[in-house]
Enzyme design. Structure first.
Site, PDB file in Angstrom:
ATOM      1  N   SER A 144     -17.764 -75.979  79.633  1.00  0.00           N
ATOM      2  CA  SER A 144     -18.473 -76.354  78.410  1.00  0.00           C
ATOM      3  C   SER A 144     -17.524 -76.345  77.222  1.00  0.00           C
ATOM      4  O   SER A 144     -16.600 -75.514  77.161  1.00  0.00           O
ATOM      5  CB  SER A 144     -19.620 -75.375  78.142  1.00  0.00           C
ATOM      6  OG  SER A 144     -20.235 -75.637  76.892  1.00  0.00           O
ATOM      7  N   TYR A 155     -21.848 -66.560  76.775  1.00  0.00           N
ATOM      8  CA  TYR A 155     -21.750 -67.825  77.510  1.00  0.00           C
ATOM      9  C   TYR A 155     -20.393 -68.478  77.250  1.00  0.00           C
ATOM     10  O   TYR A 155     -19.730 -68.977  78.178  1.00  0.00           O
ATOM     11  CB  TYR A 155     -22.888 -68.744  77.086  1.00  0.00           C
ATOM     12  CG  TYR A 155     -22.812 -70.149  77.610  1.00  0.00           C
ATOM     13  CD1 TYR A 155     -23.084 -70.436  78.946  1.00  0.00           C
ATOM     14  CD2 TYR A 155     -22.493 -71.217  76.761  1.00  0.00           C
ATOM     15  CE1 TYR A 155     -23.034 -71.747  79.427  1.00  0.00           C
ATOM     16  CE2 TYR A 155     -22.449 -72.525  77.232  1.00  0.00           C
ATOM     17  CZ  TYR A 155     -22.710 -72.775  78.564  1.00  0.00           C
ATOM     18  OH  TYR A 155     -22.662 -74.069  79.038  1.00  0.00           O
TER      19      TYR A 155
END
Length: 260
Positions: A144, A155
């Protein structure tokens, strides 16, 4: 470019039940792949049915890929079904909570790392001995551009780990004929999730934090927009195919110019 780049290849797609994973699975089916569709939700059975409607083989593997046992069982299912694993696409992950880092509880931080790093760690470890023995294989990890982003720091850290894993494994296994790359996805428009990552609805403050993520994501993209599932799928399949035969150890940002 061949329309059947994956003819006869045995491909594992994790997180195949919805979103990008489903898009990858259906695109691979159209290109002749034989698929192992991994997800811990029963919705993956619906994707398997769609794959079969396209004339492809789709084997379902339900399990918890946050565990070593789940990853080894997935590899065993693939070997039993097809005798080999040509391609592994690690797509499990996604932030669970949306909040400033100082708001995260210790158990939430650990849960985020388990969700977005460990499935990739475990699945790579599970399939690599087989790929090394055959002296061939391809792994594509879904990362990501949120490695630089707000309100989801655990994350971000997990996806940074995916990037490091990708680069180091590629160095270690190029001699074995194995290519390992990652796609760093940007903000992606997708239908509402059938199985939410967090079953609790966002309160007003959390909605404001979530909107902060949306605003930051669009602002960081040179194109000032979210991408589509198809735009992510195209990049993933490119790295999984022989068209990228001289690319390994790379993280390809697909975020409209956001480099992560």
């Amino acid at each position: 470019m061949s329309a059947r780049r994956f003819e006869g290849q045995a491909v594992i797609v994790t997180g195949a039940g919805q979103g990008i994973g489903r898009g990858v699975a259906l695109a691979l089916a159209r290109e002749g792949a034989r698929l192992v569709l991994a997800d811990r939700s029963a919705i993956v059975e619906e994707v398997a049915a769609e794959v079969r409607e396209l004339g492809a083989t789709g084997v379902v593997a339900r399990g918890d890929l946050e565990t070593w046992e789940g990853a080894t069982e997935l590899n065993d299912i693939a070997i039993a079904a097809f005798g080999r694993v040509d391609v592994l696409i690690n797509n499990v992950g996604g932030t669970i909570w949306v909040q400033p880092y100082e708001e995260y509880k210790p158990e939430q931080i650990e849960a985020e790392i388990r969700r977005s790093l460990f499935p990739t760690l475990w699945c790579c470890r599970a399939v690599l001995p087989h790929m090394v023995k055959r002296k061939q294989g391809v792994i594509v990890n879904v990362s990501s551009v949120a490695t630089r982003g707000i309100y989801r720091i655990p994350y971000s850290a997990a996806k940074g780990g995916v990037n490091a894993l990708t680069a180091s494994l590629a160095m270690e296994h190029a001699q074995d004929g194995i290519r390992i790359n990652a796609v760093a996805t940007g903000g992606t428009e997708a239908p509402p999730r059938k199985v939410p990552r967090n079953a609790q609805p966002l309160n007003e403050q959390e909605q404001r934090w979530y909107q902060g993520i949306v605003d930051q994501t669009k602002a960081s993209s040179l194109m000032q927009r979210y991408g589509t599932i198809a735009e992510q799928v195209n990049a993933i399949l490119f790295l999984a195919s022989d068209e990228s035969s001289y690319i390994t150890g790379s993280v390809l940002p697909v975020g409209g110019g956001d480099q992560g």
